[in-house]
Design a protein around this motif. Structure first.
Motif, PDB file in Angstrom:
ATOM      1  N   ARG A 408       5.809 -38.933  -5.436  1.00  0.00           N
ATOM      2  CA  ARG A 408       4.345 -38.994  -5.380  1.00  0.00           C
ATOM      3  C   ARG A 408       3.841 -40.340  -5.896  1.00  0.00           C
ATOM      4  O   ARG A 408       2.885 -40.905  -5.347  1.00  0.00           O
ATOM      5  CB  ARG A 408       3.778 -37.853  -6.224  1.00  0.00           C
ATOM      6  CG  ARG A 408       2.284 -37.665  -6.071  1.00  0.00           C
ATOM      7  CD  ARG A 408       1.784 -36.636  -7.058  1.00  0.00           C
ATOM      8  NE  ARG A 408       2.605 -35.438  -7.044  1.00  0.00           N
ATOM      9  CZ  ARG A 408       2.600 -34.531  -8.007  1.00  0.00           C
ATOM     10  NH1 ARG A 408       1.828 -34.708  -9.069  1.00  0.00           N
ATOM     11  NH2 ARG A 408       3.359 -33.455  -7.928  1.00  0.00           N
ATOM     12  N   GLU A 412       1.665 -43.167  -3.747  1.00  0.00           N
ATOM     13  CA  GLU A 412       0.397 -43.761  -4.173  1.00  0.00           C
ATOM     14  C   GLU A 412       0.464 -45.287  -4.137  1.00  0.00           C
ATOM     15  O   GLU A 412      -0.492 -45.952  -3.715  1.00  0.00           O
ATOM     16  CB  GLU A 412       0.052 -43.272  -5.577  1.00  0.00           C
ATOM     17  CG  GLU A 412      -0.309 -41.800  -5.652  1.00  0.00           C
ATOM     18  CD  GLU A 412      -0.594 -41.348  -7.060  1.00  0.00           C
ATOM     19  OE1 GLU A 412      -0.510 -42.197  -7.974  1.00  0.00           O
ATOM     20  OE2 GLU A 412      -0.896 -40.165  -7.253  1.00  0.00           O
ATOM     21  N   ARG A 415       0.155 -46.310  -0.524  1.00  0.00           N
ATOM     22  CA  ARG A 415      -1.225 -46.253  -0.044  1.00  0.00           C
ATOM     23  C   ARG A 415      -2.036 -47.433  -0.562  1.00  0.00           C
ATOM     24  O   ARG A 415      -2.881 -47.990   0.152  1.00  0.00           O
ATOM     25  CB  ARG A 415      -1.864 -44.933  -0.462  1.00  0.00           C
ATOM     26  CG  ARG A 415      -1.428 -43.747   0.370  1.00  0.00           C
ATOM     27  CD  ARG A 415      -2.336 -42.549   0.121  1.00  0.00           C
ATOM     28  NE  ARG A 415      -2.161 -42.017  -1.211  1.00  0.00           N
ATOM     29  CZ  ARG A 415      -1.298 -41.063  -1.533  1.00  0.00           C
ATOM     30  NH1 ARG A 415      -0.533 -40.537  -0.588  1.00  0.00           N
ATOM     31  NH2 ARG A 415      -1.207 -40.616  -2.771  1.00  0.00           N
TER      32      ARG A 415
END
Length: 431
Positions: A408, A412, A415
């Motif tokens: 995760r 992030e 992104r």
């Protein structure tokens, strides 16, 4: 647009995670267990380590993992394959054998490597390892709720089946009668007819004793049969003689005699059947999430305070950082940690300053971590065999949880990179 597609493809979180893991360290740890010798060469250690990480990171069984590995190129790349494979290069049972071969001592390297990757990517800092929370939970075993009637019925079925496989003739098997008696115990108990239920339970106990004595007479003097029947006969005799209100160790499952009955004071589940597990997490809020710093199965249902000293020593050896502040709940009162002034118990009033009071309010952060490890990383129901299976499953569940947080965290970061790329290279306005 082609450049963006290339960034997305090469920046897949699993690809980035595979590039950040130091596979050489895992190769040294795992390779020391299985040395090259005569016979078929062993599987690559990166393949085995990658399979263990993927299994507990995505909460998959061995069969589901093998099915998904064939159709997922990212899984294959993560496990070290250079080209796409259309069939498994290993058998599913190889994972079981590697788990047994490595054991808890070697698999702890997965937790250590997950913390190393988190430190390299900035998901966790060195100061986060100095202030920790320690708590215990129960890792339930894959057993049915134990009742005297069911245990005695299962003992009769298993003894009769073993006798038939070894050509040991019995005077009577009692299979049909025992099945009906076990059913009637449940019916009478549900109807609150306890005297009739006790009568059927006595019937089961008597027939189990007859079968035990009959088998012992038939195998007397045969060392091979005595060795084959010995463990099951011992368990059956213990099931027959144990009482509901007796103290001391009991048998709660014939296929898992190591199971313990643990009461944690929960209203929805007063007693759980499995083993106790200690979990340690940072008391701070790391950028990447609440990583698990240490996980260990504790057999024998020990008092929580007596486990704190060994658990902290193992955690400091694993992380390489000395714990300065340790926050625990009231179940750790009377603990055995050598530095008693480093331990802070919830509800404590003396020596509590404002920063420590803020950390004590953060002590409950370990509870959702335990919930996620149980619900999403295969610690809610342990299917691995024996006490070594309890230790292995706890370690792999913690490692899978850590690598899930890293996945995760890397997503992030990806992104953020794509967002920065689009801001610096805006798409042309065709209209």
């Amino acid at each position: 647009l082609p450049a963006l597609d290339q960034i997305i493809d090469m920046g897949h979180p699993l690809v980035r995670l595979a590039a950040l893991i130091d596979w050489n360290v895992l190769n040294e740890r795992f390779g020391s267990v299985c040395q090259a010798g005569s016979g078929q060469p062993g599987l690559p250690t990166r393949l085995i380590a990658g399979l263990f990480i993927l299994k507990h990171m995505h909460n998959l069984s061995d069969e589901a993992l093998c099915a998904r590995w064939i159709e997922n190129p990212y899984y294959q790349h993560f496990c070290g394959e250079l080209s796409f494979c259309h069939r498994l290069p290993f058998d599913r049972s190889s994972m079981t054998r590697w788990r047994q071969r490595l054991g808890e001592e070697q698999l702890v390297a997965l937790i250590q490597e997950s913390l190393s990757v988190a430190h390299k990517t900035g998901a966790i800092g060195a100061k986060d390892l100095e202030r920790v929370v320690v708590d215990t939970t129960v890792q339930p075993k894959a057993v049915a709720h134990p009742t005297d009637a069911r245990l005695m019925h299962r003992a009769i079925v298993k003894l009769v089946g073993l006798a038939r496989r070894n050509r040991v003739p019995l005077r009577q098997s009692y299979l049909r009668l025992a099945k009906r008696a076990a059913i009637m115990v449940g019916r009478y108990t549900h109807a609150h007819q306890f005297k009739r239920a006790r009568r059927q339970l006595k019937f089961l106990r008597t027939r189990l004793g007859r079968i035990i004595r009959d088998i012992r007479r038939k195998i007397d003097g045969d060392t091979a049969l005595e060795a084959r029947f010995g463990p099951l006969l011992g368990l059956a005799q213990q099931v027959r003689s144990q009482d509901q209100h007796q103290r001391g160790p009991k048998v709660y499952a014939l296929h898992a005699p190591e199971v313990e009955c643990i009461g944690k004071g929960k209203a929805r589940a007063p007693y759980e059947f499995g083993c106790k597990v200690s979990i340690a997490t940072p008391v701070t809020s790391p950028k990447g999430g609440q990583f698990v710093l240490h996980a260990k199965a504790l057999h024998g249902n020990p008092f929580d305070g007596h486990t704190l000293g060994p658990v902290i020593a193992d955690m400091e050896k694993l992380t390489g950082v000395e714990a300065r502040r340790i926050h625990v709940d009231k179940g750790y009162r009377g603990h055995n940690h050598p530095h008693r002034f480093r331990v802070w118990i919830s509800g404590q009033v003396r020596r509590v300053s404002a920063p420590i009071r803020r950390e004590m309010r953060r002590r409950a952060a370990v509870e959702p971590v335990i919930g996620h490890i149980k619900a999403e990383h295969r610690m809610d129901r342990n299917y691995l065999k024996g006490r070594p299976g309890d230790c292995i499953n706890a370690v792999l569940a913690a490692a899978g949880y850590n690598f899930g947080l890293l996945l995760r965290w890397l997503a992030e970061l990806l992104r953020a990179i794509i967002r920065a790329f689009l801001e610096t290279n805006p798409a042309p306005n065709i209209a």
